[in-house]
Design a protein around this motif. Structure first.
Motif, mmCIF file in Angstrom:
data_model
loop_
_atom_site.group_PDB
_atom_site.id
_atom_site.type_symbol
_atom_site.label_atom_id
_atom_site.label_comp_id
_atom_site.label_asym_id
_atom_site.label_seq_id
_atom_site.Cartn_x
_atom_site.Cartn_y
_atom_site.Cartn_z
ATOM 1 N N ALA A 56 0.807 -1.220 0.000
ATOM 2 C CA ALA A 56 0.000 0.000 0.000
ATOM 3 C C ALA A 56 0.841 1.271 0.000
ATOM 4 N N ARG A 57 2.104 1.178 -0.367
ATOM 5 C CA ARG A 57 2.981 2.348 -0.311
ATOM 6 C C ARG A 57 2.448 3.528 -1.124
ATOM 7 N N ALA A 58 1.880 3.227 -2.283
ATOM 8 C CA ALA A 58 1.415 4.311 -3.153
ATOM 9 C C ALA A 58 -0.079 4.178 -3.411
ATOM 10 N N MET A 59 -0.820 3.817 -2.381
ATOM 11 C CA MET A 59 -2.239 3.544 -2.550
ATOM 12 C C MET A 59 -3.022 4.099 -1.372
ATOM 13 N N ALA A 60 -4.204 4.610 -1.646
ATOM 14 C CA ALA A 60 -5.104 5.063 -0.582
ATOM 15 C C ALA A 60 -6.474 4.421 -0.811
ATOM 16 N N TYR A 61 -7.517 5.239 -1.071
ATOM 17 C CA TYR A 61 -8.863 4.666 -1.186
ATOM 18 C C TYR A 61 -9.023 3.781 -2.425
ATOM 19 N N SER A 62 -8.124 3.893 -3.397
ATOM 20 C CA SER A 62 -8.174 3.001 -4.559
ATOM 21 C C SER A 62 -8.059 1.536 -4.157
ATOM 22 N N ALA A 63 -7.597 1.271 -2.930
ATOM 23 C CA ALA A 63 -7.556 -0.106 -2.438
ATOM 24 C C ALA A 63 -8.940 -0.746 -2.476
ATOM 25 N N ALA A 64 -9.995 0.059 -2.386
ATOM 26 C CA ALA A 64 -11.351 -0.492 -2.434
ATOM 27 C C ALA A 64 -11.610 -1.202 -3.757
ATOM 28 N N ALA A 65 -11.231 -0.557 -4.855
ATOM 29 C CA ALA A 65 -11.449 -1.165 -6.170
ATOM 30 C C ALA A 65 -10.616 -2.432 -6.336
ATOM 31 N N PHE A 75 3.811 -2.110 4.234
ATOM 32 C CA PHE A 75 4.547 -0.874 3.943
ATOM 33 C C PHE A 75 3.675 0.368 4.185
ATOM 34 N N VAL A 76 2.988 0.384 5.329
ATOM 35 C CA VAL A 76 2.147 1.525 5.718
ATOM 36 C C VAL A 76 2.774 2.161 6.953
ATOM 37 N N ASP A 77 3.259 3.395 6.846
ATOM 38 C CA ASP A 77 4.006 4.005 7.938
ATOM 39 C C ASP A 77 3.194 4.963 8.806
ATOM 40 N N ALA A 78 2.063 5.446 8.301
ATOM 41 C CA ALA A 78 1.307 6.453 9.052
ATOM 42 C C ALA A 78 -0.066 5.912 9.443
ATOM 43 N N PRO A 79 -0.475 6.077 10.715
ATOM 44 C CA PRO A 79 -1.825 5.657 11.126
ATOM 45 C C PRO A 79 -2.923 6.314 10.290
ATOM 46 N N SER A 80 -2.709 7.538 9.869
ATOM 47 C CA SER A 80 -3.710 8.219 9.058
ATOM 48 C C SER A 80 -3.890 7.522 7.702
ATOM 49 N N HIS A 81 -2.779 7.061 7.141
ATOM 50 C CA HIS A 81 -2.824 6.305 5.884
ATOM 51 C C HIS A 81 -3.592 5.002 6.105
ATOM 52 N N TYR A 82 -3.338 4.341 7.221
ATOM 53 C CA TYR A 82 -4.010 3.071 7.516
ATOM 54 C C TYR A 82 -5.512 3.273 7.670
ATOM 55 N N ARG A 83 -5.942 4.366 8.252
ATOM 56 C CA ARG A 83 -7.377 4.600 8.426
ATOM 57 C C ARG A 83 -8.096 4.677 7.078
ATOM 58 N N ILE A 84 -7.456 5.284 6.090
ATOM 59 C CA ILE A 84 -8.051 5.352 4.748
ATOM 60 C C ILE A 84 -8.175 3.951 4.160
ATOM 61 N N LEU A 85 -7.132 3.144 4.362
ATOM 62 C CA LEU A 85 -7.151 1.776 3.842
ATOM 63 C C LEU A 85 -8.219 0.939 4.548
ATOM 64 N N GLN A 86 -8.388 1.144 5.849
ATOM 65 C CA GLN A 86 -9.442 0.445 6.582
ATOM 66 C C GLN A 86 -10.821 0.795 6.023
ATOM 67 N N ASP A 137 -15.688 -0.811 3.010
ATOM 68 C CA ASP A 137 -16.709 -0.496 2.012
ATOM 69 C C ASP A 137 -16.943 -1.626 1.017
ATOM 70 N N VAL A 138 -15.989 -2.574 0.929
ATOM 71 C CA VAL A 138 -16.209 -3.729 0.042
ATOM 72 C C VAL A 138 -16.349 -5.035 0.838
ATOM 73 N N GLY A 139 -16.399 -4.925 2.172
ATOM 74 C CA GLY A 139 -16.670 -6.099 2.995
ATOM 75 C C GLY A 139 -15.521 -7.069 3.142
ATOM 76 N N VAL A 140 -14.290 -6.566 3.158
ATOM 77 C CA VAL A 140 -13.113 -7.425 3.374
ATOM 78 C C VAL A 140 -12.537 -7.121 4.756
ATOM 79 N N PRO A 141 -12.458 -8.116 5.642
ATOM 80 C CA PRO A 141 -11.909 -7.870 6.983
ATOM 81 C C PRO A 141 -10.452 -7.415 6.926
ATOM 82 N N VAL A 142 -10.134 -6.394 7.718
ATOM 83 C CA VAL A 142 -8.755 -5.905 7.806
ATOM 84 C C VAL A 142 -8.100 -6.535 9.032
#
Length: 434
Positions: free
Chosen positions: A120-129, A150-161, A166-171
């Protein structure tokens, strides 16, 4: 019901191996018996799995092996385990031809859920797709959870969560980057030298993972029924004496090939690097490895080479073992080293060139499947082509790969798999199975 799952990723380099090793060690340290598997023909990852889990890792390859054999292997090795973890190969859907032999095909056959590792180094909400596609593309598998790497910031992780929710995949958690827990590379695979302290690296990776991944949630998400183990193959009482080369130069061995050889006789091990004499054996098995890294020692063991030239029994040799049986091996500096001279072929590392892929060899009415992976090139002696041998790739195209077959030798660049075809191997070696 026991936890069992396959670690996959959208592509190579996402961190599957590091996370697999960390999970194996973290769960093993908790007192559980963890059984590792590797999807595909790779030899190097299973060696690291074995270190991490304290249990031999078993290859599961849906191209080289029959479905029945795969299912029997998986049932046999999972029956006594508390947890079973399979590391996938390449991207989840990448196979020999489309999905054939892929991690997804294996997960579907064995009915085990998939944990996806996403870089997820270069990815944010696009992880949903991305997650939506991996969840719905192939309905025969279950995407049980995702680990963001490869996620260094909690804020980045919140977007990925949010994307995963939104697509129903457990984190299951995320991992910040840690360069110190990477496994050193060699060739296309992993470093196998005793110079590397793998235990320390794996322990550090397990500590890192345990602080960021919800292990109990992962285990709950991957509970599946476990089938009873099939009866194990009968072991010979020892009609043949079989000697297997095993040392730093020769160590690419599928455990189930050894299990199958035990049907033919008793097995001992020896080192072509250090042995002063060949073992008393009816069959010598010289597997692949890294002979090119040990040429002075192999060439310097002249007594063993001379005994090998005079040996009258049967010989089975693969890749590095075939190179050792040839006339010479030339190293990357251009220096040629004399080998056994039992095969009319020389090999060279000048220049290194990758040959990689599944192989199927036809010799008479016998077909063996296997895998080829080497950086050396071969030089045929004039008039050595055997027209009764065909080598094909996974697309059934002819491949120029040397295979030698005679009354007492079977050798080639292929790493053969005969775990479910000991009859065919015996026929090629002229062994009467009784």
């Amino acid at each position: 019901m026991k936890p069992q799952f396959l670690i996959a990723a959208p592509h190579s380099g996402a961190g599957k191996t590091t996370i697999t090793l960390a999970l194996l060690r973290a769960l093993q340290r908790s007192g559980r018996r963890v059984q590792p598997f590797k999807c595909g023909p790779d030899y190097l990852d299973p060696q690291l799995h074995t270190i991490a889990a304290g249990q031999a890792s078993i290859n599961l390859d849906a191209w080289m092996m029959s479905e029945t054999h795969l299912q029997e292997l998986y049932q046999r090795y999972t029956s006594d385990a508390a947890i079973s973890i399979t590391e996938g190969v390449m991207g989840l859907f990448d196979g020999a031809h489309k999905m054939e032999g892929s991690s997804a095909a294996l997960a579907a056959l064995l009915r085990i859920p998939v944990i996806l590792v996403v870089d997820a180094r270069a990815m944010a909400y696009s992880a949903a797709a991305l997650l939506y596609g991996y969840k719905h593309f192939f309905r025969d598998i279950t995407l049980a959870g995702v680990i963001f790497n490869f996620v260094d910031a909690p804020s980045h992780y919140r977007i990925l969560q949010e994307a995963a929710a939104d697509v129903g995949v457990p984190v299951l958690g995320y991992l910040p980057e840690r360069p110190d827990i990477r496994i050193p590379s060699r060739h296309l695979g992993l470093h196998t030298s005793a110079e590397t302290d793998y235990d320390a690296i794996i322990d550090a990776a397990a500590d890192h993972l345990s602080g960021h991944i919800d292990l109990e949630l992962l285990l709950q998400q991957t509970l599946r029924p476990v089938s009873a183990a099939a009866p194990t193959q009968a072991v010979s009482t020892g009609r043949l004496k079989i000697a297997v080369a095993q040392d730093e130069a020769f160590h690419f061995i599928y455990p189930e090939n050894i299990t199958a050889l035990k049907q033919l006789g008793d097995i001992t091990y020896f080192s072509p690097l250090t042995a002063g004499a060949l073992p008393n054996a009816d069959l010598l098995y010289l597997p692949g490895g890294y002979p090119e890294l040990h040429l002075p020692q192999l060439a310097g063991n002249t007594g063993l080479l001379q005994q090998l030239r005079q040996y009258k029994g049967r010989i089975l040799a693969e890749c590095g073992g075939m190179m050792y049986l040839g006339e010479q091996i030339t190293d990357e500096k251009g220096e040629a080293w004399t080998m056994a001279g039992l095969l009319p072929v020389s090999t060279t590392m000048q220049p290194p060139r990758l040959s990689l892929g599944y192989r199927e060899v036809h010799i008479g009415d016998v077909v063996l499947r296997g895998h080829e992976f080497h950086y050396s090139q071969y030089i045929k002696a004039p008039g050595t082509t055997q027209t009764d041998i065909r080598v094909l790739n996974s697309r059934q195209e002819t491949v120029d790969s040397p295979v030698f077959h005679g009354p007492r030798i079977l050798a080639g660049y292929m790493h053969f798999y005969w775990g479910d075809n000991i009859r065919g191997l015996s026929q090629l070696l002229g062994i009467d199975r009784g």
